[in-house]
Design a protein around this motif. Structure first.
Motif, PDB file in Angstrom:
ATOM      1  N   LEU A 160      17.701   8.237  -3.991  1.00 37.41           N
ATOM      2  CA  LEU A 160      17.485   7.283  -5.092  1.00 37.41           C
ATOM      3  C   LEU A 160      18.450   6.099  -4.972  1.00 37.41           C
ATOM      4  CD1 LEU A 160      17.057   8.097  -8.871  1.00 37.41           C
ATOM      5  CD2 LEU A 160      18.531   6.252  -8.126  1.00 37.41           C
ATOM      6  N   VAL A 161      19.716   6.431  -4.715  1.00 37.11           N
ATOM      7  CA  VAL A 161      20.765   5.406  -4.703  1.00 37.11           C
ATOM      8  C   VAL A 161      20.533   4.377  -3.586  1.00 37.11           C
ATOM      9  CG1 VAL A 161      23.239   5.072  -4.251  1.00 37.11           C
ATOM     10  CG2 VAL A 161      22.491   6.892  -5.796  1.00 37.11           C
ATOM     11  N   VAL A 162      20.091   4.849  -2.422  1.00 34.72           N
ATOM     12  CA  VAL A 162      19.971   3.937  -1.279  1.00 34.72           C
ATOM     13  C   VAL A 162      18.909   2.847  -1.511  1.00 34.72           C
ATOM     14  CG1 VAL A 162      19.432   3.790   1.186  1.00 34.72           C
ATOM     15  CG2 VAL A 162      20.992   5.570   0.347  1.00 34.72           C
ATOM     16  N   PRO A 163      17.652   3.181  -1.825  1.00 32.12           N
ATOM     17  CA  PRO A 163      16.683   2.086  -2.069  1.00 32.12           C
ATOM     18  C   PRO A 163      17.045   1.260  -3.302  1.00 32.12           C
ATOM     19  CG  PRO A 163      15.664   4.225  -2.515  1.00 32.12           C
ATOM     20  CD  PRO A 163      16.992   4.499  -1.871  1.00 32.12           C
ATOM     21  N   ALA A 164      17.660   1.907  -4.305  1.00 36.01           N
ATOM     22  CA  ALA A 164      18.024   1.163  -5.520  1.00 36.01           C
ATOM     23  C   ALA A 164      19.053   0.087  -5.188  1.00 36.01           C
ATOM     24  CB  ALA A 164      18.574   2.118  -6.582  1.00 36.01           C
ATOM     25  N   ARG A 165      19.952   0.388  -4.259  1.00 31.60           N
ATOM     26  CA  ARG A 165      20.968  -0.590  -3.877  1.00 31.60           C
ATOM     27  C   ARG A 165      20.322  -1.753  -3.118  1.00 31.60           C
ATOM     28  NH1 ARG A 165      24.453  -0.563   0.467  1.00 31.60           N
ATOM     29  NH2 ARG A 165      23.815   1.515   1.092  1.00 31.60           N
ATOM     30  N   PHE A 166      19.396  -1.432  -2.221  1.00 33.85           N
ATOM     31  CA  PHE A 166      18.800  -2.500  -1.409  1.00 33.85           C
ATOM     32  C   PHE A 166      17.822  -3.355  -2.213  1.00 33.85           C
ATOM     33  CE2 PHE A 166      20.206   0.237   2.166  1.00 33.85           C
ATOM     34  CZ  PHE A 166      21.023  -0.706   2.763  1.00 33.85           C
ATOM     35  N   VAL A 167      17.207  -2.778  -3.226  1.00 34.24           N
ATOM     36  CA  VAL A 167      16.238  -3.564  -3.992  1.00 34.24           C
ATOM     37  C   VAL A 167      16.950  -4.727  -4.681  1.00 34.24           C
ATOM     38  CG1 VAL A 167      16.214  -2.368  -6.243  1.00 34.24           C
ATOM     39  CG2 VAL A 167      14.121  -3.280  -5.331  1.00 34.24           C
ATOM     40  N   ALA A 168      18.224  -4.536  -5.015  1.00 39.35           N
ATOM     41  CA  ALA A 168      18.991  -5.603  -5.662  1.00 39.35           C
ATOM     42  C   ALA A 168      19.421  -6.683  -4.669  1.00 39.35           C
ATOM     43  CB  ALA A 168      20.218  -5.015  -6.357  1.00 39.35           C
ATOM     44  N   GLN A 169      19.351  -6.383  -3.373  1.00 39.13           N
ATOM     45  CA  GLN A 169      19.744  -7.362  -2.353  1.00 39.13           C
ATOM     46  C   GLN A 169      18.532  -8.083  -1.763  1.00 39.13           C
ATOM     47  OE1 GLN A 169      21.891  -5.302   0.695  1.00 39.13           O
ATOM     48  NE2 GLN A 169      23.390  -4.461  -0.714  1.00 39.13           N
ATOM     49  N   LEU A 170      17.361  -7.609  -2.133  1.00 37.76           N
ATOM     50  CA  LEU A 170      16.134  -8.110  -1.515  1.00 37.76           C
ATOM     51  C   LEU A 170      15.667  -9.404  -2.180  1.00 37.76           C
ATOM     52  CD1 LEU A 170      13.793  -7.153   0.489  1.00 37.76           C
ATOM     53  CD2 LEU A 170      12.657  -6.370  -1.578  1.00 37.76           C
ATOM     54  N   HIS A 171      15.302 -10.399  -1.371  1.00 39.31           N
ATOM     55  CA  HIS A 171      14.753 -11.635  -1.941  1.00 39.31           C
ATOM     56  C   HIS A 171      13.434 -11.303  -2.645  1.00 39.31           C
ATOM     57  CE1 HIS A 171      13.508 -15.667  -2.585  1.00 39.31           C
ATOM     58  NE2 HIS A 171      14.436 -16.198  -1.808  1.00 39.31           N
ATOM     59  N   PRO A 172      13.314 -11.670  -3.949  1.00 35.68           N
ATOM     60  CA  PRO A 172      12.099 -11.305  -4.694  1.00 35.68           C
ATOM     61  C   PRO A 172      10.818 -11.942  -4.152  1.00 35.68           C
ATOM     62  CG  PRO A 172      13.870 -11.886  -6.191  1.00 35.68           C
ATOM     63  CD  PRO A 172      14.329 -12.291  -4.807  1.00 35.68           C
ATOM     64  N   HIS A 173      10.975 -12.890  -3.215  1.00 37.79           N
ATOM     65  CA  HIS A 173       9.794 -13.447  -2.539  1.00 37.79           C
ATOM     66  C   HIS A 173       8.990 -12.311  -1.889  1.00 37.79           C
ATOM     67  CE1 HIS A 173       7.529 -16.603  -0.500  1.00 37.79           C
ATOM     68  NE2 HIS A 173       7.680 -15.971   0.641  1.00 37.79           N
ATOM     69  N   PHE A 174       9.704 -11.269  -1.439  1.00 40.48           N
ATOM     70  CA  PHE A 174       9.032 -10.119  -0.816  1.00 40.48           C
ATOM     71  C   PHE A 174       8.675  -9.120  -1.923  1.00 40.48           C
ATOM     72  CE2 PHE A 174      12.210 -11.785   2.268  1.00 40.48           C
ATOM     73  CZ  PHE A 174      11.302 -12.468   3.062  1.00 40.48           C
ATOM     74  N   ARG A 175       7.881  -9.591  -2.857  1.00 45.10           N
ATOM     75  CA  ARG A 175       7.597  -8.870  -4.100  1.00 45.10           C
ATOM     76  C   ARG A 175       7.121  -7.438  -3.860  1.00 45.10           C
ATOM     77  NH1 ARG A 175       2.962 -11.446  -5.996  1.00 45.10           N
ATOM     78  NH2 ARG A 175       1.700  -9.683  -5.381  1.00 45.10           N
ATOM     79  N   GLU A 176       6.183  -7.273  -2.945  1.00 48.03           N
ATOM     80  CA  GLU A 176       5.595  -5.945  -2.748  1.00 48.03           C
ATOM     81  C   GLU A 176       6.619  -4.949  -2.203  1.00 48.03           C
ATOM     82  OE1 GLU A 176       4.420  -8.808  -1.821  1.00 48.03           O
ATOM     83  OE2 GLU A 176       2.413  -9.062  -2.676  1.00 48.03           O
ATOM     84  N   VAL A 177       7.552  -5.441  -1.378  1.00 47.06           N
ATOM     85  CA  VAL A 177       8.600  -4.553  -0.860  1.00 47.06           C
ATOM     86  C   VAL A 177       9.528  -4.159  -2.013  1.00 47.06           C
ATOM     87  CG1 VAL A 177      10.524  -4.314   0.760  1.00 47.06           C
ATOM     88  CG2 VAL A 177       8.489  -5.607   1.426  1.00 47.06           C
ATOM     89  N   MET A 178       9.860  -5.143  -2.854  1.00 46.83           N
ATOM     90  CA  MET A 178      10.701  -4.890  -4.031  1.00 46.83           C
ATOM     91  C   MET A 178      10.049  -3.825  -4.917  1.00 46.83           C
ATOM     92  SD  MET A 178      11.769  -7.761  -6.869  1.00 46.83           S
ATOM     93  CE  MET A 178      10.099  -8.070  -7.462  1.00 46.83           C
ATOM     94  N   GLN A 179       8.748  -3.991  -5.162  1.00 53.93           N
ATOM     95  CA  GLN A 179       8.038  -3.027  -6.012  1.00 53.93           C
ATOM     96  C   GLN A 179       8.002  -1.648  -5.366  1.00 53.93           C
ATOM     97  OE1 GLN A 179       4.615  -5.724  -6.110  1.00 53.93           O
ATOM     98  NE2 GLN A 179       4.604  -5.520  -8.324  1.00 53.93           N
ATOM     99  N   LEU A 180       7.800  -1.628  -4.051  1.00 59.63           N
ATOM    100  CA  LEU A 180       7.720  -0.345  -3.363  1.00 59.63           C
ATOM    101  C   LEU A 180       9.063   0.394  -3.415  1.00 59.63           C
ATOM    102  CD1 LEU A 180       5.443   1.109  -1.558  1.00 59.63           C
ATOM    103  CD2 LEU A 180       7.137   0.779   0.223  1.00 59.63           C
ATOM    104  N   LEU A 181      10.154  -0.345  -3.188  1.00 61.45           N
ATOM    105  CA  LEU A 181      11.474   0.304  -3.226  1.00 61.45           C
ATOM    106  C   LEU A 181      11.781   0.798  -4.642  1.00 61.45           C
ATOM    107  CD1 LEU A 181      13.634  -2.030  -0.938  1.00 61.45           C
ATOM    108  CD2 LEU A 181      12.689   0.222  -0.385  1.00 61.45           C
ATOM    109  N   ALA A 182      11.348   0.013  -5.645  1.00 65.54           N
ATOM    110  CA  ALA A 182      11.599   0.407  -7.033  1.00 65.54           C
ATOM    111  C   ALA A 182      10.825   1.676  -7.388  1.00 65.54           C
ATOM    112  CB  ALA A 182      11.222  -0.732  -7.985  1.00 65.54           C
ATOM    113  N   ILE A 183       9.586   1.754  -6.952  1.00 64.74           N
ATOM    114  CA  ILE A 183       8.774   2.927  -7.287  1.00 64.74           C
ATOM    115  C   ILE A 183       9.262   4.141  -6.490  1.00 64.74           C
ATOM    116  CG2 ILE A 183       6.805   2.963  -5.686  1.00 64.74           C
ATOM    117  CD1 ILE A 183       5.033   2.916  -8.295  1.00 64.74           C
ATOM    118  N   GLN A 184       9.830   3.864  -5.306  1.00 66.94           N
ATOM    119  CA  GLN A 184      10.417   4.949  -4.513  1.00 66.94           C
ATOM    120  C   GLN A 184      11.628   5.537  -5.261  1.00 66.94           C
ATOM    121  OE1 GLN A 184      10.561   4.018  -0.360  1.00 66.94           O
ATOM    122  NE2 GLN A 184      12.297   5.354   0.029  1.00 66.94           N
ATOM    123  N   ALA A 185      12.445   4.655  -5.821  1.00 71.11           N
ATOM    124  CA  ALA A 185      13.592   5.137  -6.600  1.00 71.11           C
ATOM    125  C   ALA A 185      13.096   5.946  -7.812  1.00 71.11           C
ATOM    126  CB  ALA A 185      14.455   3.963  -7.054  1.00 71.11           C
ATOM    127  N   ALA A 186      11.999   5.488  -8.430  1.00 68.16           N
ATOM    128  CA  ALA A 186      11.439   6.213  -9.577  1.00 68.16           C
ATOM    129  C   ALA A 186      10.912   7.582  -9.144  1.00 68.16           C
ATOM    130  CB  ALA A 186      10.327   5.401 -10.229  1.00 68.16           C
TER     131      ALA A 186
END
Ligand SMILES: [Fe+2]
Ligand SMILES: [Fe+2]
Length: 398
Positions: free
Chosen positions: A183-209
């Motif tokens: 949980l901690v690893v994708p949650a940390r990277f989602v905060a570093q990810l440029h939101p332009h890559f929206r789908e990756v951001m959403q995927l990492l967030a749902i992975q943490a969930a």
């Protein structure tokens, strides 16, 4: 062009009608504004001054109306604005290789005003984070969310021998800390990810969930018949710490998703098969289904990353060697978890059963190795490289 505000006050929505009329008026043509609201002239004059429009008040037989002409500054606010790519990722060039930091949190496809603040998203290269399939993967993940309250038969009646229940509690305790790292690893990277890559951001967030749910159901299974969790070992934590501390996204997602979660897939399906009760079986099956998606995304984006930067294979290989070296003096998988797995696979303390259980766990470890090797080959590593990396993978499994 003429607007009649009737009794509507300028500050109660009248402004909207005036702005609309100004937008619609042909260039170099004024807009006449009528209205009976008190102070209309005062408000209009102040607003026109602020916006740079020309304003005149015309008195006529005791009543008045305003005449407004769009100023040269109007519209200039958006003159330097930029379209931040395209919302639909399937449109050509919708997602940029290197989106500027000034697009910040704006939705991809929005018109971004000039002068927006610069953000500092470290993961701002498409080739390092993107997968062509990510939008579909996110949709699949969103559709596959399950409710821990109803997806698991919590009320199923069963009563296990005390030592078997202890073994389950120990395995659950081990799973929980591994899920926490996941949980901690994708949650940390989602905060570093440029939101332009929206789908990756959403995927990492749902992975943490997903991991949040895994932690919940494993905790709930552990406490179903007991008041306390089992043991957490220094060796297990040392292994997970190397994941949590890894600053590089490609390396972290390689170690976590491809090698760790890939290995966990075998473990969870093994537990689902050897579970002595329906609750353990269900929580392991549900977690395994989610993990399969986590592994799939890790594989997909790393495959594309490695195609663009083949030299990264060497970096990943060295990361595995370095991790192995740093964990060389730790115990690996804790003996309590190993013994618990044998007992669960055995199903009883009968000598013959224990022997069979031990064989089953040995087969599991072999399957984990084959699975890792297959994935590494799929990422383009050589047979010898894949063999070496899989063999050096942490004995803690994750
Ligand atoms: Fe998980
Ligand atoms: Fe996961």
């Amino acid at each position: 062009m003429r607007v009649d505000l009737a009794d509507l006050a300028f500050e109660r929505g009248g402004a909207l009608l005036v702005k609309r009329a100004l937008r619609a008026a042909p260039p170099a043509e004024g807009v006449t504004v009528f209205g009976r609201a008190p102070d209309l002239a005062v408000h209009l004059r102040a607003w026109c001054r602020a916006e740079g429009h020309e304003f005149r008040w015309v008195e006529n037989n005791g009543t008045g109306h305003a005449w407004i002409m769009r100023g040269p500054a109007a519209g200039q606010r958006w003159s330097g604005a930029e379209r931040a790519g395209q919302a639909d990722p399937h449109v050509r060039d919708a997602v940029l290789e290197h989106p500027p930091q000034r697009w910040g949190l704006a939705g991809r496809g929005a018109l971004v005003e000039a002068g927006s603040p610069e953000f500092r998203f470290q993961l701002d290269r498409k080739s390092e984070v993107w997968s062509a399939d990510v939008a579909r993967m996110y949709a699949q993940a969103a559709a596959a969310q399950w409710d821990p309250a109803t997806a698991v038969p919590w009320d199923a009646e069963f009563d296990l021998p005390a030592e078997v229940e202890d073994a389950i509690v120990q395995v659950m305790t081990y799973l929980i800390e591994n899920e926490t790292a996941a949980l901690v690893v994708p949650a940390r990277f989602v905060a570093q990810l440029h939101p332009h890559f929206r789908e990756v951001m959403q995927l990492l967030a749902i992975q943490a969930a997903d991991e949040a749910r895994h932690i919940e159901v494993f905790t709930r299974r552990a406490l179903l018949k007991r008041k306390e969790l089992g043991l957490s070992t220094a060796g297990g934590q040392a292994s997970l710490q190397t994941l949590v501390d890894e600053p590089n996204f490609a390396i972290a997602s390689f170690l976590l998703s491809v090698l760790g979660e890939g290995t966990f897939l075998n473990l969870l399906w093994f537990l689902e098969r050897s579970a002595p009760d329906p609750v353990t079986s269900a929580v392991c099956r549900l977690a395994a289904q989610d993990e399969a998606r986590h592994v799939a995304f890790g594989m997909a984006h790393l495959r594309e990353h490695l195609q663009a930067q083949p030299w990264m294979r060497e970096t990943l290989m060295n990361a595995v060697r370095r991790r192995h070296e740093s964990l060389r003096h730790t115990a690996g998988l804790n003996a309590e978890v190993f013994d618990a797995l044998v007992l669960l696979a055995a199903g009883s303390w009968d000598c013959a059963d224990i022997g069979t259980g031990h064989d089953a766990v040995s087969t599991l470890v072999q399957e984990m190795h084959s699975g890792r090797k297959r994935r590494l080959l799929h990422l383009g590593f050589s047979d010898a490289g894949a063999e070496e990396m899989s063999a050096l993978h942490t004995r803690n499994f994750m």
